[in-house]
Scaffold this motif. Sequence first.
Motif, PDB file in Angstrom:
ATOM      1  N   ALA A 735      33.675  46.612  43.515  1.00  0.00           N
ATOM      2  CA  ALA A 735      33.526  45.961  42.007  1.00  0.00           C
ATOM      3  C   ALA A 735      34.642  45.114  41.564  1.00  0.00           C
ATOM      4  N   VAL A 736      36.049  45.627  42.043  1.00  0.00           N
ATOM      5  CA  VAL A 736      37.096  44.686  41.224  1.00  0.00           C
ATOM      6  C   VAL A 736      37.017  43.270  41.751  1.00  0.00           C
ATOM      7  N   ARG A 737      36.840  43.183  43.338  1.00  0.00           N
ATOM      8  CA  ARG A 737      36.421  41.929  43.920  1.00  0.00           C
ATOM      9  C   ARG A 737      35.476  41.134  43.011  1.00  0.00           C
ATOM     10  N   ASP A 738      34.472  41.713  42.571  1.00  0.00           N
ATOM     11  CA  ASP A 738      33.316  41.258  41.977  1.00  0.00           C
ATOM     12  C   ASP A 738      33.707  40.508  40.650  1.00  0.00           C
ATOM     13  N   ALA A 739      34.604  41.430  40.080  1.00  0.00           N
ATOM     14  CA  ALA A 739      35.051  41.158  38.631  1.00  0.00           C
ATOM     15  C   ALA A 739      36.054  40.133  38.567  1.00  0.00           C
ATOM     16  N   VAL A 740      37.004  39.946  39.509  1.00  0.00           N
ATOM     17  CA  VAL A 740      38.225  39.041  39.405  1.00  0.00           C
ATOM     18  C   VAL A 740      38.275  38.017  40.624  1.00  0.00           C
ATOM     19  N   GLY A 741      37.317  38.259  41.580  1.00  0.00           N
ATOM     20  CA  GLY A 741      37.349  37.208  42.839  1.00  0.00           C
ATOM     21  C   GLY A 741      38.407  37.424  43.724  1.00  0.00           C
ATOM     22  N   ALA A 742      39.043  38.509  43.508  1.00  0.00           N
ATOM     23  CA  ALA A 742      40.191  38.667  44.468  1.00  0.00           C
ATOM     24  C   ALA A 742      40.167  40.125  45.157  1.00  0.00           C
ATOM     25  N   ARG A 743      40.485  40.211  46.411  1.00  0.00           N
ATOM     26  CA  ARG A 743      40.503  41.405  47.072  1.00  0.00           C
ATOM     27  C   ARG A 743      41.877  42.250  47.126  1.00  0.00           C
ATOM     28  N   ILE A 744      41.633  43.144  46.574  1.00  0.00           N
ATOM     29  CA  ILE A 744      42.842  44.293  46.461  1.00  0.00           C
ATOM     30  C   ILE A 744      42.661  45.263  47.761  1.00  0.00           C
ATOM     31  N   ASN A 745      43.856  45.029  48.584  1.00  0.00           N
ATOM     32  CA  ASN A 745      43.811  45.857  49.840  1.00  0.00           C
ATOM     33  C   ASN A 745      44.509  47.147  50.024  1.00  0.00           C
ATOM     34  N   GLU A 746      44.984  47.706  48.740  1.00  0.00           N
ATOM     35  CA  GLU A 746      45.716  48.980  48.846  1.00  0.00           C
ATOM     36  C   GLU A 746      45.056  49.903  47.650  1.00  0.00           C
ATOM     37  N   LEU A 747      45.270  51.136  48.117  1.00  0.00           N
ATOM     38  CA  LEU A 747      44.724  52.236  47.037  1.00  0.00           C
ATOM     39  C   LEU A 747      46.205  53.115  46.596  1.00  0.00           C
ATOM     40  N   PRO A 748      46.227  53.523  45.671  1.00  0.00           N
ATOM     41  CA  PRO A 748      45.211  53.233  44.382  1.00  0.00           C
ATOM     42  C   PRO A 748      45.220  51.754  43.768  1.00  0.00           C
ATOM     43  N   ILE A 749      44.297  51.389  43.111  1.00  0.00           N
ATOM     44  CA  ILE A 749      44.218  50.020  42.624  1.00  0.00           C
ATOM     45  C   ILE A 749      44.835  50.128  41.333  1.00  0.00           C
ATOM     46  N   ASN A 750      46.099  49.692  41.356  1.00  0.00           N
ATOM     47  CA  ASN A 750      47.033  49.683  39.836  1.00  0.00           C
ATOM     48  C   ASN A 750      46.827  48.583  39.182  1.00  0.00           C
ATOM     49  N   ASP A 751      47.385  48.475  37.758  1.00  0.00           N
ATOM     50  CA  ASP A 751      47.422  47.326  37.008  1.00  0.00           C
ATOM     51  C   ASP A 751      48.036  46.342  37.619  1.00  0.00           C
ATOM     52  N   GLU A 752      49.515  46.476  38.200  1.00  0.00           N
ATOM     53  CA  GLU A 752      50.443  45.427  38.355  1.00  0.00           C
ATOM     54  C   GLU A 752      49.791  44.523  39.508  1.00  0.00           C
ATOM     55  N   VAL A 753      49.185  45.394  40.788  1.00  0.00           N
ATOM     56  CA  VAL A 753      48.485  44.506  41.873  1.00  0.00           C
ATOM     57  C   VAL A 753      47.561  43.748  41.188  1.00  0.00           C
ATOM     58  N   VAL A 754      46.380  44.447  40.332  1.00  0.00           N
ATOM     59  CA  VAL A 754      45.234  43.476  40.059  1.00  0.00           C
ATOM     60  C   VAL A 754      45.905  42.210  39.307  1.00  0.00           C
ATOM     61  N   TRP A 755      46.533  42.653  38.219  1.00  0.00           N
ATOM     62  CA  TRP A 755      47.276  41.376  37.578  1.00  0.00           C
ATOM     63  C   TRP A 755      48.000  40.352  38.371  1.00  0.00           C
ATOM     64  N   LYS A 756      48.701  40.695  39.257  1.00  0.00           N
ATOM     65  CA  LYS A 756      49.331  39.777  40.259  1.00  0.00           C
ATOM     66  C   LYS A 756      48.203  38.843  40.876  1.00  0.00           C
ATOM     67  N   ALA A 757      47.211  39.690  41.507  1.00  0.00           N
ATOM     68  CA  ALA A 757      45.901  39.007  42.256  1.00  0.00           C
ATOM     69  C   ALA A 757      45.232  38.256  41.225  1.00  0.00           C
ATOM     70  N   MET A 758      44.873  38.427  40.173  1.00  0.00           N
ATOM     71  CA  MET A 758      44.296  37.398  38.869  1.00  0.00           C
ATOM     72  C   MET A 758      45.220  36.274  38.705  1.00  0.00           C
ATOM     73  N   GLN A 759      46.553  36.161  39.192  1.00  0.00           N
ATOM     74  CA  GLN A 759      47.332  35.158  38.600  1.00  0.00           C
ATOM     75  C   GLN A 759      47.274  34.173  39.687  1.00  0.00           C
ATOM     76  N   LYS A 760      46.685  34.558  40.844  1.00  0.00           N
ATOM     77  CA  LYS A 760      46.692  33.497  42.098  1.00  0.00           C
ATOM     78  C   LYS A 760      45.477  32.507  41.835  1.00  0.00           C
TER      79      LYS A 760
END
Length: 760
Positions: A735-760
């Motif tokens: 669902a996060v990938r669908d929302a931001v277009g980036a694959r998060i490949n670690e759990l838990p999916i925390n704010d910092e990791v998602v934010w960095k992925a969104m900046q790429k």
Amino acid sequence: MNQQSNGEFQHLGKPRKLAEGLDKITGRVHYVGDVTLPNMLHGRVVLSPYAHANILSVDTAAARAVPGVVAVLTAADLPTHGKLITSRQSTALAEGTVHYRGAPVVLVVAETEAAAADGAAAVLVDYEPLTAVANLEQALAPDAPAIWPNGAPKEEGEDLTAVHAATDADAATSAEPAGPNIHEQKRYERGDIAAGFAAAAQIVENVYRTAIVHQGYLEPHAVVADYEPIGRSLTVYTSTQGQFGVRNEVARLLGLPRSKVTVIPMTVGGGFGAKYGILDPLAAAASVALGRPVRVVLTRSEDFLTTTPSPATLIKVKLGAAADGTITALDAEVNLDNGVYPFSLGGIVTMLLGGYYRFPNLRIDVREVLTNKPQTGAYRAPGAPQATFAIESAIDDLAAKLNRDPLEFRLQNVAGPEDLTGEGDPWEGNIGLRAVMERAQQHPLWRERTPGSGVGIAVGGWPCGKTTAAAVCRVDTDGTVRVHIGSVDVSGSNTSFQLVAAEILGVHPEQVELVAGDTRTGPFAGPSGGSQITYSVAGAVADAAREARRQLLELASEHFEARMEDLEITNGEVGVRGVPGRAIAIGKLAERAEGKAGGPGPIVGEGRSAPPDNAPGFVAHIVKVAVDAETGRVTPQQYVAIQDVGFAINPLLVEGQIQGGAAQGVGWGVYEAMRYDENGELLTASLMDYCLPRADQLPTFEAIMINNPSPYGPFGARGVGEPPITAGAAAIANAVRDAVGARINELPINDEVVWKAMQK
């Protein structure tokens, strides 16, 4: 007996509240912490502050001087002294060297809990710190310091992985470990990997990491042990999911016959796979040494430090598919951080990682790795959330590369009953993986989604365990039906057993009383884990109830001078079909049976169950999330959990299991992680630091049950406890990938990791 429609049943398939629910909410239920025995002492453990150190000396003088302290025990003071410690379940007190932060070193025993705590604070232990191998990557290095230079200890007690799921231990080829801290290395393969990838039009590769996760139960580990020196008999009151396993291990460690050890399972205040015996050998050894009852209850922080959480994993996945969407090959490497003692989950991870879909060409390498952390253990569907997160993330990414709808891509490749698991064996039973996917395809949350709306899907599953069980059903002269079992109720299973007996004997459920025995008085049953208790024990209960029914009808046949097939039991009375007014209460029949000389004797039915195959349960989860563009915070908003339950004996409790497991899946996906520093110190040893999701952080849940009867389950039932947790984290990641277009490949999916992925 397979499933029938709910309309054909009086009680089965209809919602019923927990039999002990009122006692629980009014506080009348007794837990281990409530047990008080005459002359009882209180124990408090002193835990190692180092992840790896030699114990140079223990100064107990100050602790012994504390008012109320009776004894300060080290390993040498206990009858377990010199026993090889091979697991957390066999740990009493450390001898010579500690190998993880939280290892029990000293036990202070006192007249009161306060005195025991004061005494523990006064114990002085001199340590020589040693190098700690504190994380998975460090432990994998070929030149890493060896945690066990002479080889890892071999498990002598019960294999806890085997009791959770039926896996094939002989399906893999073993290899020589590639490092000093790899205690087991195996390969599972079929087909031709090189040819499979050569035929692929698209290939995805990624590395997936999951953190160590605690089971999050409300009640910390607790036990009371009472040794009787004259008869050399030991009674253990414990919060456990598997009383017979605890009995066997305690008897082995103390050198007692199993017949001399009685384990009384108390109400479990949450277990989720963690309560198979941790403190029991220690409390039992202390009671033997002192000749008095000893109670040991961990504090919350102690529980975090010294129990058995779920392992961290590092999983590499390479996945290929042809242009038409047919998957051609899967190549994976699984690394499990098992802590200080061996605990092999590789077979379960492999089964699921390579089993949801048809993989004609497959290679999965598994490495079971040791680190200077507490031994890992089972947490609801152990290994499944990690395996599912990896494969379902890769499946979603491959569908995107092929420009395919992710659910249609899954349906094209979904495994069926004759397809192989990752271990190479066919799935047992008529699995419902396709059925849950097709139901998900129809749900509005999936059907009406738009690109970028933050909706993700994942499937998951669990093979479920299969154990033997026995039960006894007797009818008393007041009409009460008493069903004797030896299983531990951790999920409302006793209420389901009531419904089974009531249905077969034609009485109201309130007329059925469950008598849950201990290891001395209860019929054998397997542990309450692996989604197997209802599957196994309900079959034994049904068998026992049918035998009691036969005896009742035989007596009534003589009473009415009618054929047994012309009789029926309704509302607790046996009557002749089509003849109103000709009926006799089952209590009266029981009274006649007990008083008739030369007759059949009391109404007692015995039942046994030994399912030949397990009954895998599968789920499809759809999750909608919102992602804050400024912070990267992920908020799950809506959650749909679709599950093949076989037949829901008690739909109310099954729905609760689905919702509870889904909530834990949210914890896996967004919130929970046990964090250790480079020295092996736990940084999240309290509920202030370890982030369990609160009620206001959970989405709305919708549970949808698919009735796909199991061939061997009672009335078609399947195991339902484990599957609900398996797909949550993966669905959230998608669902996060669908929302931001980036694959998060670690759990838990925390704010910092998602934010960095969104900046790429």
